[in-house]
Design an enzyme around this catalytic site. Structure first.
Site, short mmCIF file in Angstrom:
data_model
loop_
_atom_site.label_atom_id
_atom_site.label_comp_id
_atom_site.label_asym_id
_atom_site.label_seq_id
_atom_site.Cartn_x
_atom_site.Cartn_y
_atom_site.Cartn_z
N ASN A 37 11.58 47.93 95.07
CA ASN A 37 10.41 47.56 95.83
C ASN A 37 9.44 46.78 95.30
O ASN A 37 8.38 46.56 95.93
CB ASN A 37 9.81 48.92 96.36
CG ASN A 37 10.27 49.75 97.33
OD1 ASN A 37 10.90 49.07 98.25
ND2 ASN A 37 10.21 51.03 97.46
N ASP A 38 9.47 46.33 93.93
CA ASP A 38 8.54 45.19 93.49
C ASP A 38 9.15 44.44 92.42
O ASP A 38 8.79 44.37 91.21
CB ASP A 38 7.49 46.22 92.95
CG ASP A 38 6.19 45.40 92.56
OD1 ASP A 38 5.92 44.16 93.31
OD2 ASP A 38 5.35 45.74 91.84
N VAL A 39 10.13 43.77 92.86
CA VAL A 39 10.95 42.85 91.86
C VAL A 39 10.11 41.54 92.14
O VAL A 39 9.85 41.03 92.82
CB VAL A 39 12.32 42.49 92.41
CG1 VAL A 39 12.93 41.45 91.67
CG2 VAL A 39 13.23 43.78 92.51
#
Length: 158
Positions: A37-39
């Site tokens: 969810n937060d690459v």
């Protein structure tokens, strides 16, 4: 150390190793039923041995969401850094005034959303941006092009 904070200019080989490290981390997460969810570059770390690891699992969520694996919280619906967020998830962060007519997107994170984000990271790592504004403009343009390519044709243009 975060990849873009690397003190020396990195060769193309080193930059590909960073991307491969991020991809390997995603492969393991997705196989275990999780999405990151937060690459983004700030969440890919370099080891002293040159290896790269995906970190900061604070926004990770189970995938697919089911009765036996419900969301850990509602944070996953708006998780992620907007510049790296897949176009199909962009509606999550838009206010009702900003939504375009016909927007019909999934708000659930999925492995393809993480892969899209890694693609943006790749563009950033290999891009030669003169300024932070140029970087933001180019990466935002990539997102808009991807969203336009994925959108179904509007009835008034068919």
């Amino acid at each position: 150390m975060r990849i873009l904070a690397h003190p020396a200019p990195a060769t193309a080989r080193v930059r590909w190793e960073w991307i491969a490290g991020g991809a390997n981390g995603l492969e393991h997460m997705h196989a275990a039923g999780w999405v990151h969810n937060d690459v983004k570059p700030a969440n890919i770390f370099c080891g002293k041995d040159g290896s790269a690891k995906l970190g900061d699992m604070g926004l990770a969520s189970r995938w697919p969401l089911t009765a036996t694996h419900p969301p850990l919280s509602t944070h996953h619906l708006a998780a992620g850094t907007p510049l790296y967020l897949a176009p199909e998830r962009r509606r999550v962060l838009l206010s009702p005034e900003e939504e375009e007519e016909g927007d019909d997107v999934s708000m659930d994170a999925s492995p393809p959303c993480d892969i899209y984000s890694l693609g943006v990271v790749t563009a950033e790592v290999f891009g030669a941006f003169a300024t932070a504004m140029e970087r933001a403009t180019v990466l935002d343009g990539l997102k808009r092009e991807a969203a336009a390519a994925a959108a179904p044709p509007r009835e008034d243009t068919v």
